[in-house]
Design a protein around this motif. Structure first.
Motif, PDB file in Angstrom:
ATOM      1  N   ARG A  59       0.669  -0.963   0.080  1.00 22.30           N
ATOM      2  CA  ARG A  59      -0.015  -0.024   0.174  1.00 22.30           C
ATOM      3  C   ARG A  59       0.751   1.317  -0.063  1.00 22.30           C
ATOM      4  N   ARG A  60       1.977   1.207   0.797  1.00 22.91           N
ATOM      5  CA  ARG A  60       2.699   2.102   0.869  1.00 22.91           C
ATOM      6  C   ARG A  60       4.150   2.085   0.320  1.00 22.91           C
ATOM      7  N   ARG A  61       5.109   2.905  -0.179  1.00 24.07           N
ATOM      8  CA  ARG A  61       6.282   2.787  -0.605  1.00 24.07           C
ATOM      9  C   ARG A  61       7.147   2.391   0.673  1.00 24.07           C
ATOM     10  N   ARG A  62       8.276   1.774   0.130  1.00 28.95           N
ATOM     11  CA  ARG A  62       9.097   1.303   1.372  1.00 28.95           C
ATOM     12  C   ARG A  62       9.973   2.575   1.888  1.00 28.95           C
ATOM     13  N   MET A  63      10.353   2.600   2.935  1.00 30.40           N
ATOM     14  CA  MET A  63      10.993   3.627   3.569  1.00 30.40           C
ATOM     15  C   MET A  63      12.439   3.613   2.970  1.00 30.40           C
ATOM     16  N   PRO A  64      13.171   4.857   3.074  1.00 29.21           N
ATOM     17  CA  PRO A  64      14.130   5.156   2.608  1.00 29.21           C
ATOM     18  C   PRO A  64      15.249   4.593   3.539  1.00 29.21           C
ATOM     19  N   ALA A 117      13.822   8.124  19.128  1.00 28.44           N
ATOM     20  CA  ALA A 117      12.729   8.139  18.453  1.00 28.44           C
ATOM     21  C   ALA A 117      12.781   9.522  17.396  1.00 28.44           C
ATOM     22  N   LEU A 118      13.505  10.658  18.277  1.00 23.86           N
ATOM     23  CA  LEU A 118      13.546  11.880  17.447  1.00 23.86           C
ATOM     24  C   LEU A 118      14.218  11.817  16.168  1.00 23.86           C
ATOM     25  N   ASP A 119      15.427  11.052  16.289  1.00 22.29           N
ATOM     26  CA  ASP A 119      16.154  10.892  15.269  1.00 22.29           C
ATOM     27  C   ASP A 119      15.626  10.155  14.114  1.00 22.29           C
ATOM     28  N   VAL A 120      14.684   9.201  14.295  1.00 16.25           N
ATOM     29  CA  VAL A 120      13.815   8.818  13.291  1.00 16.25           C
ATOM     30  C   VAL A 120      13.160   9.902  12.261  1.00 16.25           C
ATOM     31  N   TRP A 121      12.415  10.756  13.237  1.00 17.30           N
ATOM     32  CA  TRP A 121      11.594  12.088  12.697  1.00 17.30           C
ATOM     33  C   TRP A 121      12.621  12.908  12.029  1.00 17.30           C
ATOM     34  N   VAL A 122      13.631  13.291  12.697  1.00 20.62           N
ATOM     35  CA  VAL A 122      14.573  14.354  12.020  1.00 20.62           C
ATOM     36  C   VAL A 122      15.246  13.711  10.720  1.00 20.62           C
ATOM     37  N   THR A 123      15.612  12.299  10.636  1.00 19.12           N
ATOM     38  CA  THR A 123      16.071  11.579   9.532  1.00 19.12           C
ATOM     39  C   THR A 123      15.318  11.689   8.214  1.00 19.12           C
ATOM     40  N   ARG A 124      13.983  11.506   8.591  1.00 20.43           N
ATOM     41  CA  ARG A 124      13.041  11.363   7.788  1.00 20.43           C
ATOM     42  C   ARG A 124      12.865  12.872   7.078  1.00 20.43           C
ATOM     43  N   GLN A 125      12.843  13.836   7.723  1.00 19.08           N
ATOM     44  CA  GLN A 125      12.615  15.264   7.522  1.00 19.08           C
ATOM     45  C   GLN A 125      13.688  15.503   6.470  1.00 19.08           C
ATOM     46  N   VAL A 126      15.054  15.292   7.155  1.00 19.30           N
ATOM     47  CA  VAL A 126      16.247  15.638   6.104  1.00 19.30           C
ATOM     48  C   VAL A 126      16.228  15.116   4.979  1.00 19.30           C
ATOM     49  N   TRP A 127      15.741  13.581   4.773  1.00 20.28           N
ATOM     50  CA  TRP A 127      15.518  12.935   3.738  1.00 20.28           C
ATOM     51  C   TRP A 127      14.764  13.519   2.467  1.00 20.28           C
ATOM     52  N   ASN A 128      13.555  13.931   3.275  1.00 23.73           N
ATOM     53  CA  ASN A 128      12.430  14.503   2.282  1.00 23.73           C
ATOM     54  C   ASN A 128      12.937  15.964   1.752  1.00 23.73           C
ATOM     55  N   GLN A 129      13.783  16.505   2.585  1.00 20.02           N
ATOM     56  CA  GLN A 129      14.278  17.862   2.339  1.00 20.02           C
ATOM     57  C   GLN A 129      15.337  17.930   1.138  1.00 20.02           C
ATOM     58  N   ARG A 130      16.145  16.615   1.266  1.00 23.21           N
ATOM     59  CA  ARG A 130      17.420  16.539   0.198  1.00 23.21           C
ATOM     60  C   ARG A 130      16.801  16.033  -1.114  1.00 23.21           C
ATOM     61  N   ASN A 131      15.925  15.085  -0.941  1.00 17.28           N
ATOM     62  CA  ASN A 131      15.498  14.114  -2.292  1.00 17.28           C
ATOM     63  C   ASN A 131      14.136  14.365  -2.572  1.00 17.28           C
ATOM     64  N   GLY A 132      13.344  15.281  -2.017  1.00 19.15           N
ATOM     65  CA  GLY A 132      11.979  15.684  -2.444  1.00 19.15           C
ATOM     66  C   GLY A 132      10.963  14.557  -2.219  1.00 19.15           C
TER      67      GLY A 132
END
Length: 177
Positions: A59-64, A117-132
């Motif tokens: 249903r959803r794409r795999r996480m980076p 737990a915050l590291d997961v959130w920050v890593t996700r935000q950084v990945w979205n910002q860099r890779n769109g």
């Protein structure tokens, strides 16, 4: 080949290493579904035949990868923290000497688990910002782009036509104005 089939084969004089046709075989997990050979006819004709599972598309794409790594790390740290808190509670209830060090270490582990737990959130935000993020444009945005493309094509065609007219205006004449 099952045990009963092997016995029958040996009684009929066949060698133990020969292969017999089987009714239902376990599917190969490393072969994609589209490339698997068709199921045996005998398996399809059985009235009570039902596959063990039905593969459904995700249903959803795999996480980076970086986000997945951070999530696994966070789950491990949080699980160790929970075990450590339980041991600290049991030591406190029993009144044993490791109770105080366990309580202190579980407080520290709680801080580390919160950071994980915050590291997961920050890593996700950084990945979205860099890779769109993957987004599908709305139908209005698609229509606007289509109109702009069409207007550019018409402008280029008009410019080519003007250039062609300018070049052809002097051909075939003896003198130029």
């Amino acid at each position: 080949m099952g045990t009963a089939e092997r016995r029958e084969a040996l009684e009929h004089g066949e060698t133990a290493g020969s292969t017999a046709l089987r009714g239902v075989e376990a599917p190969d997990r490393d072969i994609p579904v589209g490339e698997r050979p068709a199921e045996p006819v005998a398996a399809q004709e059985q009235p009570g035949y039902r596959p063990l599972w039905v593969e459904e598309p995700a249903r959803r794409r795999r996480m980076p990868d970086p986000v997945r790594t951070a999530a696994v790390r966070a789950v491990l740290i949080i699980s160790v923290t929970l075990i450590q808190a339980m041991v600290a509670f049991l030591c406190t209830m029993a009144g044993t000497w490791p109770a105080f060090p366990m309580v202190i270490s579980s407080i520290v582990s709680t801080v580390v688990a919160t950071w994980a737990a915050l590291d997961v959130w920050v890593t996700r935000q950084v990945w979205n910002q860099r890779n769109g993020v993957l987004s599908e444009p709305s139908s209005t945005a698609r229509a606007l782009r289509r109109e702009r493309r069409q207007a550019r094509r018409q402008a280029r065609a008009a410019a080519r036509a003007q250039e062609r007219i300018r070049r052809q205006s002097g051909t075939g004449r003896l003198s130029h104005p």
